[in-house]
Scaffold this active site. Sequence first.
Site, mmCIF file in Angstrom:
data_model
loop_
_atom_site.group_PDB
_atom_site.id
_atom_site.type_symbol
_atom_site.label_atom_id
_atom_site.label_comp_id
_atom_site.label_asym_id
_atom_site.label_seq_id
_atom_site.Cartn_x
_atom_site.Cartn_y
_atom_site.Cartn_z
ATOM 1 N N LYS A 156 0.830 -1.231 0.000
ATOM 2 C CA LYS A 156 0.000 0.000 0.000
ATOM 3 C C LYS A 156 0.851 1.263 0.000
ATOM 4 O O LYS A 156 0.501 2.260 -0.629
ATOM 5 C CB LYS A 156 -0.939 0.007 1.210
ATOM 6 C CG LYS A 156 -0.187 -0.035 2.534
ATOM 7 C CD LYS A 156 -0.781 -0.944 3.552
ATOM 8 C CE LYS A 156 0.272 -1.245 4.603
ATOM 9 N NZ LYS A 156 -0.169 -2.085 5.674
ATOM 10 N N GLY A 200 0.426 -8.714 16.053
ATOM 11 C CA GLY A 200 0.966 -8.611 14.684
ATOM 12 C C GLY A 200 0.155 -7.757 13.730
ATOM 13 O O GLY A 200 0.404 -7.771 12.535
ATOM 14 N N ASP A 258 -1.088 5.167 7.525
ATOM 15 C CA ASP A 258 -1.428 3.899 6.872
ATOM 16 C C ASP A 258 -2.838 3.990 6.259
ATOM 17 O O ASP A 258 -3.053 3.617 5.103
ATOM 18 C CB ASP A 258 -1.340 2.756 7.900
ATOM 19 C CG ASP A 258 -1.745 1.420 7.313
ATOM 20 O OD1 ASP A 258 -0.935 0.832 6.583
ATOM 21 O OD2 ASP A 258 -2.889 0.973 7.554
ATOM 22 N N LYS A 311 -4.296 4.093 2.149
ATOM 23 C CA LYS A 311 -5.373 3.234 1.635
ATOM 24 C C LYS A 311 -6.525 4.086 1.085
ATOM 25 O O LYS A 311 -7.120 3.759 0.058
ATOM 26 C CB LYS A 311 -5.853 2.306 2.742
ATOM 27 C CG LYS A 311 -4.776 1.291 3.164
ATOM 28 C CD LYS A 311 -5.094 0.622 4.479
ATOM 29 C CE LYS A 311 -4.027 -0.397 4.871
ATOM 30 N NZ LYS A 311 -4.183 -0.897 6.247
ATOM 31 N N GLY A 343 -3.232 -9.858 8.299
ATOM 32 C CA GLY A 343 -2.984 -11.255 8.685
ATOM 33 C C GLY A 343 -2.560 -12.076 7.488
ATOM 34 O O GLY A 343 -2.866 -11.739 6.339
#
Length: 433
Positions: free
Chosen positions: A106, A188, A202, A206, A303
């Site tokens: 991204k 994570g 972030d 997007k 994930g």
Amino acid sequence: MTKEINIGMLGFGTVGSGVATMIRENEQQLSQKLGAKVKIKKIAVRDLDKHRAADLNGSILTTDINEVLEDATIDVIVEVMGGIEGAHEAIEQALQSKKAVVTANKDLMALHGHKLLKLAGDNATDLYYEASVAGGIPIIRTLEDGLASDRISTIMGIVNGTTNYILTKMKEENWSYDEALKKAQELGFAESDPTSDVEGLDAARKMAILATLAFSMEVFLDDVEVRGMTSITTEDIELAEQFGYHVKMLGYAERDEDGVEVGVEPVFLKSSHPMASVRNEYNAVYVYGDAVGETMFYGPGAGSMPTATSVVSDVIAACRNLLLGVAGSRNIDYVNERKLKSQDQQKAQFFHRLLVKDEVGVFSELTSIYGRYGASLGSIIQRPGEKAGEAEVILITHPVSRKNHNGIIDELNQSSFVQKIISQYRVEGGEPR
Ligand code: NAP
Ligand code: HSE
């Protein structure tokens, strides 16, 4: 003889190992779908000695990225190593040698996606990037194909799992911000440096990608107004609930005849809005189209296996195009001229929580500031402050322009009776626009 399509991978970490597992476990299904066998031929990594979660023939690993990029028998490059410069150069090289590319990156797509997509078209090959937004949710394909017939006017996105997880845990479990962030890192979801999660970068990357697709117009990362979530307090979250709202770290992209506005910030989102029920690390993208009305796409945003689902679906699409001889034939030209709204044209409701002197006349002076900027007040309450002689005023405005809102904030800051602006939020989730 069954045809074989060779894949070269750059990276074999969280996402890369999920991709290899999926390709191996679904080998037969992939062959049936494509009428060809998909084989991972080489994988570039940094460290050959590292223990790998996915089971594979170690001899296909290399630390030399050029062994993958220059292998003439490799048809599709899967870039899942992350970062910007190295990945940028690698993808450019792959596209110039007419290999199809699938990426989950991204950061790179938000910065250089426009040029890379053009480069793919110029070289009659494909660049797919479904996993770059909202992990396992097929939102890019939805905007490119499923909703291609409609005119989209609004997108709202909970597109960062870490921030949504933190806000859920602060609200439901009374965790502190630091506790919730630490747990998100352990699980994570968070980036290795979580600043880009909590400061909104972030999500901004997007949203730039989504807005470009939804409005068929070049939207750059710098066009996205960004505000981080680090100042949110448990008190704000409780107060939001009393007023019928949830605090959410929300991306929004809106367009009307004046142009487009894109932002990411913590907002007060109406509790009745479908996005308000998105909890923990889950992502959701709400899309309002003139014909279809309200739609919402929900699922895991990060994930290994959810993200691999999107990457492998892109691999299938790229392979299918190669087999049909139509690689690079997607039209990626933008239909609309770049037109961004000025601050005068950007309108929203705002929530303010102010600490004021508890004196006669303060209330009317306060409302006159809002009045001077054409902001009428939807609701307003006053409650005692913590100290004698202080009061808290909590209010929600009707829609007001960003420019006038800035004027209100400046005047409140200069006013002798306002001691502090405790918090301020954009308010979202009223009637669909
Ligand atoms: P990761 O676990 O850190 O894995 C990165 C992999 O790339 C590792 O295998 C690493 O090798 C390899 N690598 C890094 N630099 C390299 C270089 N210069 N040359 C060769 N190999 C190199 O990262 P990830 O979480 O899988 O993320 C990969 C990409 O997917 C990123 O762009 C990320 O933003 C995106 N993404 C991730 C998720 C997610 O849930 N993790 C979701 C959506 C999108 P070693 O193994 O030897 O260190
Ligand atoms: N750090 C990102 C998140 C990972 O929390 O959503 C997926 O892009």
